[in-house]
Write a protein that holds these residues in place. Structure first.
Motif, PDB file in Angstrom:
ATOM      1  N   ALA A 104     -91.622  -4.102 -81.365  1.00 26.74           N
ATOM      2  CA  ALA A 104     -91.023  -3.206 -82.360  1.00 26.74           C
ATOM      3  C   ALA A 104     -89.636  -3.701 -82.760  1.00 26.74           C
ATOM      4  CB  ALA A 104     -90.939  -1.798 -81.782  1.00 26.74           C
ATOM      5  N   CYS A 105     -89.296  -4.935 -82.374  1.00 25.59           N
ATOM      6  CA  CYS A 105     -87.949  -5.444 -82.675  1.00 25.59           C
ATOM      7  C   CYS A 105     -87.902  -6.019 -84.087  1.00 25.59           C
ATOM      8  CB  CYS A 105     -87.560  -6.539 -81.688  1.00 25.59           C
ATOM      9  SG  CYS A 105     -87.636  -6.007 -79.986  1.00 25.59           S
ATOM     10  N   ASN A 106     -86.683  -6.260 -84.573  1.00 24.19           N
ATOM     11  CA  ASN A 106     -86.544  -6.855 -85.902  1.00 24.19           C
ATOM     12  C   ASN A 106     -86.597  -8.374 -85.774  1.00 24.19           C
ATOM     13  OD1 ASN A 106     -85.453  -7.675 -88.516  1.00 24.19           O
ATOM     14  ND2 ASN A 106     -85.170  -5.467 -88.735  1.00 24.19           N
ATOM     15  N   LYS A 107     -87.763  -8.943 -86.079  1.00 24.88           N
ATOM     16  CA  LYS A 107     -87.934 -10.386 -85.850  1.00 24.88           C
ATOM     17  C   LYS A 107     -88.732 -11.033 -86.976  1.00 24.88           C
ATOM     18  CE  LYS A 107     -91.909  -8.638 -84.446  1.00 24.88           C
ATOM     19  NZ  LYS A 107     -92.142  -7.200 -84.558  1.00 24.88           N
ATOM     20  N   ILE A 108     -88.659 -12.368 -87.006  1.00 28.86           N
ATOM     21  CA  ILE A 108     -89.402 -13.154 -87.989  1.00 28.86           C
ATOM     22  C   ILE A 108     -90.165 -14.212 -87.202  1.00 28.86           C
ATOM     23  CG2 ILE A 108     -89.139 -14.840 -89.856  1.00 28.86           C
ATOM     24  CD1 ILE A 108     -86.493 -13.187 -90.498  1.00 28.86           C
ATOM     25  N   ILE A 109     -91.475 -14.223 -87.376  1.00 27.63           N
ATOM     26  CA  ILE A 109     -92.275 -15.180 -86.599  1.00 27.63           C
ATOM     27  C   ILE A 109     -92.417 -16.468 -87.415  1.00 27.63           C
ATOM     28  CG2 ILE A 109     -94.475 -15.545 -85.401  1.00 27.63           C
ATOM     29  CD1 ILE A 109     -92.862 -13.123 -84.356  1.00 27.63           C
ATOM     30  N   THR A 110     -92.001 -17.569 -86.832  1.00 29.19           N
ATOM     31  CA  THR A 110     -92.118 -18.856 -87.527  1.00 29.19           C
ATOM     32  C   THR A 110     -92.083 -20.007 -86.526  1.00 29.19           C
ATOM     33  OG1 THR A 110     -91.157 -20.313 -89.188  1.00 29.19           O
ATOM     34  CG2 THR A 110     -89.610 -18.979 -87.916  1.00 29.19           C
ATOM     35  N   LYS A 111     -92.797 -21.075 -86.875  1.00 26.93           N
ATOM     36  CA  LYS A 111     -92.706 -22.275 -86.042  1.00 26.93           C
ATOM     37  C   LYS A 111     -91.773 -23.296 -86.706  1.00 26.93           C
ATOM     38  CE  LYS A 111     -97.120 -22.098 -83.573  1.00 26.93           C
ATOM     39  NZ  LYS A 111     -96.674 -21.052 -82.659  1.00 26.93           N
ATOM     40  N   HIS A 112     -91.251 -22.912 -87.878  1.00 23.45           N
ATOM     41  CA  HIS A 112     -90.393 -23.835 -88.632  1.00 23.45           C
ATOM     42  C   HIS A 112     -88.956 -23.744 -88.150  1.00 23.45           C
ATOM     43  CE1 HIS A 112     -93.537 -24.988 -91.409  1.00 23.45           C
ATOM     44  NE2 HIS A 112     -93.907 -23.725 -91.421  1.00 23.45           N
ATOM     45  N   HIS A 113     -88.610 -24.599 -87.223  1.00 20.41           N
ATOM     46  CA  HIS A 113     -87.276 -24.514 -86.630  1.00 20.41           C
ATOM     47  C   HIS A 113     -86.170 -24.873 -87.614  1.00 20.41           C
ATOM     48  CE1 HIS A 113     -87.919 -23.450 -82.357  1.00 20.41           C
ATOM     49  NE2 HIS A 113     -89.156 -23.702 -82.732  1.00 20.41           N
ATOM     50  N   GLU A 114     -86.534 -25.561 -88.705  1.00 21.78           N
ATOM     51  CA  GLU A 114     -85.497 -25.912 -89.690  1.00 21.78           C
ATOM     52  C   GLU A 114     -84.923 -24.655 -90.356  1.00 21.78           C
ATOM     53  OE1 GLU A 114     -88.628 -26.769 -89.772  1.00 21.78           O
ATOM     54  OE2 GLU A 114     -89.538 -26.283 -91.702  1.00 21.78           O
ATOM     55  N   ARG A 115     -85.651 -23.533 -90.284  1.00 18.35           N
ATOM     56  CA  ARG A 115     -85.115 -22.294 -90.870  1.00 18.35           C
ATOM     57  C   ARG A 115     -83.846 -21.847 -90.151  1.00 18.35           C
ATOM     58  NH1 ARG A 115     -89.686 -17.885 -92.040  1.00 18.35           N
ATOM     59  NH2 ARG A 115     -87.956 -16.943 -93.178  1.00 18.35           N
ATOM     60  N   ALA A 116     -83.718 -22.254 -88.895  1.00 15.33           N
ATOM     61  CA  ALA A 116     -82.554 -21.825 -88.118  1.00 15.33           C
ATOM     62  C   ALA A 116     -81.264 -22.389 -88.704  1.00 15.33           C
ATOM     63  CB  ALA A 116     -82.703 -22.251 -86.665  1.00 15.33           C
ATOM     64  N   ALA A 117     -81.291 -23.650 -89.174  1.00 17.24           N
ATOM     65  CA  ALA A 117     -80.066 -24.286 -89.681  1.00 17.24           C
ATOM     66  C   ALA A 117     -79.547 -23.517 -90.898  1.00 17.24           C
ATOM     67  CB  ALA A 117     -80.348 -25.741 -90.032  1.00 17.24           C
ATOM     68  N   GLU A 118     -80.476 -23.150 -91.799  1.00 12.47           N
ATOM     69  CA  GLU A 118     -80.096 -22.397 -92.992  1.00 12.47           C
ATOM     70  C   GLU A 118     -79.495 -21.039 -92.588  1.00 12.47           C
ATOM     71  OE1 GLU A 118     -83.419 -20.927 -95.162  1.00 12.47           O
ATOM     72  OE2 GLU A 118     -82.330 -20.793 -97.056  1.00 12.47           O
ATOM     73  N   TYR A 119     -80.113 -20.436 -91.568  1.00 13.30           N
ATOM     74  CA  TYR A 119     -79.633 -19.135 -91.088  1.00 13.30           C
ATOM     75  C   TYR A 119     -78.217 -19.268 -90.516  1.00 13.30           C
ATOM     76  CZ  TYR A 119     -79.554 -14.638 -88.675  1.00 13.30           C
ATOM     77  OH  TYR A 119     -79.213 -13.383 -88.246  1.00 13.30           O
TER      78      TYR A 119
ATOM     79  N   GLY B  79     -82.177 -10.427 -80.355  1.00 14.52           N
ATOM     80  CA  GLY B  79     -83.152 -10.906 -81.321  1.00 14.52           C
ATOM     81  C   GLY B  79     -84.295  -9.943 -81.542  1.00 14.52           C
ATOM     82  N   GLY B  80     -85.443 -10.475 -82.036  1.00 14.24           N
ATOM     83  CA  GLY B  80     -85.853 -11.840 -82.016  1.00 14.24           C
ATOM     84  C   GLY B  80     -85.580 -12.559 -80.694  1.00 14.24           C
ATOM     85  N   SER B  81     -85.537 -13.858 -80.814  1.00 13.48           N
ATOM     86  CA  SER B  81     -85.302 -14.688 -79.627  1.00 13.48           C
ATOM     87  C   SER B  81     -84.168 -15.664 -79.893  1.00 13.48           C
ATOM     88  CB  SER B  81     -86.573 -15.458 -79.272  1.00 13.48           C
ATOM     89  OG  SER B  81     -87.602 -14.557 -78.960  1.00 13.48           O
ATOM     90  N   PRO B  82     -82.972 -15.356 -79.370  1.00 10.81           N
ATOM     91  CA  PRO B  82     -81.845 -16.273 -79.592  1.00 10.81           C
ATOM     92  C   PRO B  82     -82.150 -17.689 -79.099  1.00 10.81           C
ATOM     93  CG  PRO B  82     -81.086 -14.197 -78.656  1.00 10.81           C
ATOM     94  CD  PRO B  82     -82.569 -14.138 -78.645  1.00 10.81           C
ATOM     95  N   THR B  83     -83.016 -17.812 -78.100  1.00  8.74           N
ATOM     96  CA  THR B  83     -83.317 -19.152 -77.582  1.00  8.74           C
ATOM     97  C   THR B  83     -84.332 -19.881 -78.468  1.00  8.74           C
ATOM     98  OG1 THR B  83     -84.791 -18.027 -76.056  1.00  8.74           O
ATOM     99  CG2 THR B  83     -82.698 -18.802 -75.165  1.00  8.74           C
ATOM    100  N   PHE B  84     -84.673 -19.309 -79.628  1.00 14.60           N
ATOM    101  CA  PHE B  84     -85.390 -20.058 -80.665  1.00 14.60           C
ATOM    102  C   PHE B  84     -84.482 -21.198 -81.132  1.00 14.60           C
ATOM    103  CE2 PHE B  84     -86.402 -20.957 -85.093  1.00 14.60           C
ATOM    104  CZ  PHE B  84     -87.793 -20.948 -85.133  1.00 14.60           C
ATOM    105  N   LEU B  85     -83.163 -20.972 -81.079  1.00 17.35           N
ATOM    106  CA  LEU B  85     -82.201 -21.994 -81.488  1.00 17.35           C
ATOM    107  C   LEU B  85     -82.222 -23.141 -80.482  1.00 17.35           C
ATOM    108  CD1 LEU B  85     -79.055 -19.862 -82.474  1.00 17.35           C
ATOM    109  CD2 LEU B  85     -80.957 -20.604 -83.927  1.00 17.35           C
ATOM    110  N   SER B  86     -81.993 -24.343 -80.976  1.00 17.61           N
ATOM    111  CA  SER B  86     -81.918 -25.502 -80.081  1.00 17.61           C
ATOM    112  C   SER B  86     -80.595 -25.450 -79.315  1.00 17.61           C
ATOM    113  CB  SER B  86     -81.990 -26.794 -80.891  1.00 17.61           C
ATOM    114  OG  SER B  86     -80.813 -26.893 -81.677  1.00 17.61           O
ATOM    115  N   ASP B  87     -80.476 -26.279 -78.305  1.00 15.91           N
ATOM    116  CA  ASP B  87     -79.220 -26.339 -77.542  1.00 15.91           C
ATOM    117  C   ASP B  87     -78.051 -26.655 -78.479  1.00 15.91           C
ATOM    118  OD1 ASP B  87     -80.623 -25.784 -75.287  1.00 15.91           O
ATOM    119  OD2 ASP B  87     -80.474 -27.798 -74.402  1.00 15.91           O
ATOM    120  N   ALA B  88     -78.280 -27.598 -79.397  1.00 19.79           N
ATOM    121  CA  ALA B  88     -77.194 -28.002 -80.308  1.00 19.79           C
ATOM    122  C   ALA B  88     -76.826 -26.842 -81.241  1.00 19.79           C
ATOM    123  CB  ALA B  88     -77.619 -29.218 -81.116  1.00 19.79           C
TER     124      ALA B  88
END
Ligand SMILES: C[S@@+](CC[C@H](N)C(=O)[O-])C[C@H]1O[C@@H](n2cnc3c(N)ncnc32)[C@H](O)[C@@H]1O
Ligand code: SF4
Length: 470
Positions: free
Chosen positions: A82-97, A125-134
């Motif tokens: 029930a959280c506010n999240k976006i499901i995606t496997k496209h990690h490049e979306r994180a950079a834009e975010y 989140g969502g899942s903050p660890t969706f982000l890469s270490d960098a």
């Protein structure tokens, strides 16, 4: 510790009798804020949020701030979520975010000024660890340039165990995080399959052990009862495993099944959901099981080991409540960044756009992405104090409220004190001459007690959008 369901006392089950639950377990808010977020309105937008932040300009208040950063992405969907999240496997979306997040931060810093002290930072989140270490390093770096973290800051992050390794945890620790919250939900493989979230007990235990070795403290784990295919027997095994995992803190949520509101929940087979009687049994047994294993009941949904600061604060009557639930820190001004994030500045709440396109569009216009909010009036501030006293101290001292707000309790709250009488007759509260005291049974249904003082809820009568305790 050897422990079986047969050995459980009936204590919690007796305290929470079916009769009591039928009467008082009506849908209601969790009161992580008062008024609750459903009262926010669109008349409060970017201009009002900016004005509220301006009032916090340097020099006007020395108290450290709290920061919240929302990272909405998850790789795979958990059907109950029930959280506010976006499901995606496209990690490049994180950079834009993250670009957008930095624009938002710059817009907030215009009225706020850089270098303000911060004592709490939470990534949710969502899942903050969706982000890469960098990427995580990039955000932390930018925050460190923008604020001054006090030496004893609590820096926490929600962690989906499936997205981290001990090495990643070490990286988080290196970035300055000192608290973790693991999403676990249930250890039963059948239940995990039914909700599309598979993770073994062994993997979570290994991460918990690494987290401890790395020096993380007050480690939390989230669990949910009421999920499909759960039974009192299967959940008793999960509770036993919680005892082996030994997190410092536990959040035990009642599954809120609202498939009309949360689309992924439509993938749950309603016939596999436990019955109300089974849910009551699971909650009662889980409470007994956790208490027997040395955890203390903090309050709504939360347990902690006795030496955890949350348990100490509870015993000393110093608990507070904010959007993350119970806290040891007094409620301070909260600057929230990211899509759907909720902040509180002075007497105002504000919430950012809930969808990414809306969030990005506001920032492209170089406008704070605030879409709704609420400015508390005197009555709200008074009722907030009353509700937080009940939720955090389990006791409402009339003298304190009368002194702080210049009112007479019996006059101002005549209707509410009258409405508490049936709750007193059922043993949830003791009505004293100059205080309302929440009993042990009442502590498990404390939101029903708080709801009596919620002017907005009583006026609208709209409770169906909330979940129940059990
Ligand atoms: C943002 S998630 C936690 C972080 C991370 N995304 C994860 O799943 O590990 C927040 C928590 O909300 C709880 N939750 C989500 N949906 C729920 C529901 N429908 N009813 C009750 N609790 C729920 C879960 O316990 C979950 O761990
Ligand atoms: S429970 Fe966590 S990982 Fe699962 S969908 Fe929700 S936010 Fe994402």
């Amino acid at each position: 510790m050897p422990f079986t369901t047969e050995a459980l006392t009936t204590d919690a089950r007796t305290l929470l009798s079916e009769d009591l639950l039928r009467k008082f377990d009506t849908p209601g808010p969790r009161y992580t804020s008062y008024p609750t977020a459903d009262r926010f309105h669109h008349g409060f937008g970017p201009a009002q949020a900016r004005a509220a932040i301006e009032q916090l300009a340097p020099g006007s208040a020395a108290a450290p701030l709290s920061l919240y950063v929302h990272i909405p992405f998850c790789e795979s969907i958990c059907y109950y979520c029930a959280c506010n999240k976006i499901i995606t496997k496209h990690h490049e979306r994180a950079a834009e975010y993250l670009d957008a997040l930095e624009t938002e931060l710059a817009l907030v810093l215009e009225p706020l000024g850089a270098g303000r002290p911060v004592s709490q930072l939470h990534f949710g989140g969502g899942s903050p660890t969706f982000l890469s270490d960098a990427e995580l390093a990039r955000v932390m770096d930018r925050l460190a340039q923008s604020f001054r973290f006090t030496p004893d800051s609590e820096i926490s992050i929600e962690v989906d165990p499936r997205t981290v390794t001990p090495d990643r945890l070490a990286h988080l620790r290196g970035l300055g995080f000192n608290r973790l919250s693991f999403g676990v939900q249930d250890f039963d493989p059948d239940v995990q399959q039914a909700v599309h979230r598979v993770q073994s007990f062994e993997s979570v235990k290994a991460l918990m052990d690494s987290a401890r070795t790395l020096g993380f403290t007050s480690i939390n784990a989230d669990f949910i009862y009421g999920l499909p295919r759960q039974t009192p027997e299967s959940f008793a095994r999960t509770v036993q495993q919680i005892g082996e995992l030994r997190p410092d803190r536990i959040a035990l949520y009642a599954y809120a099944h609202l498939p009309e509101r949360f689309k992924p929940q439509r993938r749950i087979n309603a016939e596999e959901l436990p019955s109300p009687a089974q849910r009551i049994a699971m909650l009662g047994d889980a409470i007994n099981g956790l208490l027997a294993r040395g955890f203390e009941h903090i309050g709504m949904d939360h347990f902690a080991l006795p030496d955890d600061p949350l348990a100490v604060a509870r015993r000393e009557g110093k608990l507070h409540r904010n959007f993350q639930g119970y806290s040891t820190q007094p409620d301070c001004d909260l600057v929230a960044l990211g899509v759907s994030a909720i902040g509180r500045i002075g007497g105002s709440f504000y919430q950012n756009a809930k969808t990414l396109p809306e969030y990005h569009q506001s920032l492209a216009r170089r406008e704070l992405p605030v879409v709704r909010g609420y400015a508390l009036d005197g009555d709200d501030l008074l009722r907030r104090d009353v509700i937080m006293a009940l939720m955090c101290q389990g006791r409402l001292e009339f003298d304190n409220v009368e002194r702080a707000h210049g009112i007479r309790m019996r006059e101002y709250f005549g209707r509410e004190l009258e409405a508490l009488k049936p709750l007193a007759q059922s043993g949830l509260v003791l009505l004293e001459d100059k205080a309302v005291d929440v009993t042990r049974a009442g502590w498990y249904l404390v939101r029903a007690i708080a709801m009596v003082f919620d002017r907005h809820l009583q006026a609208s009568g709209n409770r169906q959008r909330f979940s129940k305790v059990v």
